[in-house]
Design an enzyme around this catalytic site. Sequence first.
Site, PDB file in Angstrom:
ATOM      1  CE  LYS A 175      -3.724  -2.605   0.697  1.00 43.30           C
ATOM      2  NZ  LYS A 175      -4.859  -2.715  -0.242  1.00 43.30           N
ATOM      3  CG  HIS A 294      -7.376  -9.989  -6.173  1.00 40.26           C
ATOM      4  ND1 HIS A 294      -8.646  -9.464  -6.303  1.00 40.26           N
ATOM      5  CD2 HIS A 294      -6.855  -9.436  -5.049  1.00 40.26           C
ATOM      6  CE1 HIS A 294      -8.871  -8.626  -5.303  1.00 40.26           C
ATOM      7  NE2 HIS A 294      -7.812  -8.596  -4.521  1.00 40.26           N
TER       8      HIS A 294
END
Length: 477
Positions: A175, A294
């Site tokens: 992140k 994902h």
Amino acid sequence: MSPQTETKASVGFKAGVKEYKLTYYTPEYQTKDTDILAAFRVTPQPGVPPEEAGAAVAAESSTGTWTTVWTDGLTSLDRYKGRCYRIERVVGEKDQYIAYVAYPLDLFEEGSVTNMLTSIVGNVFGFKALRALRLEDLRIPVAYVKTFQGPPHGIQVERDKLNKYGRPLLGCTIKPKLGLSAKNYGRAVYECLRGGLDFTKDDENVNSQPFMRWRDRFLFCAEALFKAQAETGEIKGHYLNATAGTCEEMMKRAVFARELGTPIVMHDYLTGGFTANTTLAHYCRDNGLLLHIHRAMHAVIDRQKNHGMHFRVLAKALRMSGGDHIHSGTVVGKLEGERDITLGFVDLLRDDFIEQDRSRGIYFTQDWVSLPGVLPVASGGIHVWHMPALTEIFGDDSVLQFGGGTLGHPWGNAPGAVANRVALEACVKARNEGRDLAREGNEIIREAAKWSPELAAACEVWKEIVFNFAAMDVLDK
């Protein structure tokens, strides 16, 4: 045209429209071991009987259309048609039914998830006679399972490749997911892996944007993981997202990852598509790459209880198409996921044989025979206080992925990784000693924090963070 064909097609043909249930509702039908079985949650329009609605689903997802056609006489409908063989009323819901449909195996191309889903859920979900329709589960027969390669490697082969046993694997999504330069991104990867994580990860929408092109990211991440491996003596990995706008570009990225010597690549299997995913899975098996999956976009399909497709179906489809990891929700974090339902599809991902169990949402017994298992990935809003619950819920064969729960540590990325590794090792040790993680979890974390200042700091930061929202998708009463 031969006289024989003319006779076959013309005998008994009557143009016009007739009720679907006259042909496709067959409650006397005995299902075959080779049938693909489907459980649909059907909400008919007012005035449409449930038998007609269930038959319409069977017809429109197999051989039927809105009117009788002359060419019906050129084939054997009894051999190829789908059959609605049972209807159940959903207790506690108004005008909802579970319609069970059996499909002959010859309707489907071997080894093609794309074709299977195009047939079963392709057109029928827009049918006007239904207010809503949801595919709850599929039974994939062994004869069809054996036409798929499945996951590139599977759980045991992955553990052998990594030389890591007896505990869940630890990961971290880098992140902020967008905006970092490739070099700063690689720096974060290195710090997290050096601190004790097994994996770091590209987020689902990190592909090849102007601020960070894919080749630069791959190079800096490879440098980071090899440096962390040399310093820690552990095998490390970074999920390099190979998802791209074309299959050719996706494969180019996967080939480059292999040339760099990295152990794992990643794919967004729903937005990328099942054809692309199966292609990549075959390449990964042939070239020794692990494949992380994902599920970006899944909630568009699976979150509403009365319409769409349950994630257990998407999970089965992924196991057939191929992937070594897939995100599965956390139960305790920020994303949707009720415990019994989640454990149901986690078993469908990992186990070889899963019994029917409606208490966990499993409508059919599923035998995967020799198809390798998939590691569930718990990711989304989790931190060190969740570690006991995650270890207890998911067990050893899982990946626990802490993004903000690593990078949000007040002392930095490496201390955040240390905190998570210490918390995990403490929970595994306590479990192996016979302690109850569900009841004693907080105490176990506090005891470990006395010996780890990094864990103590993490405990202080996230001591009051909870996500108490009711799940949208819950089991029927």
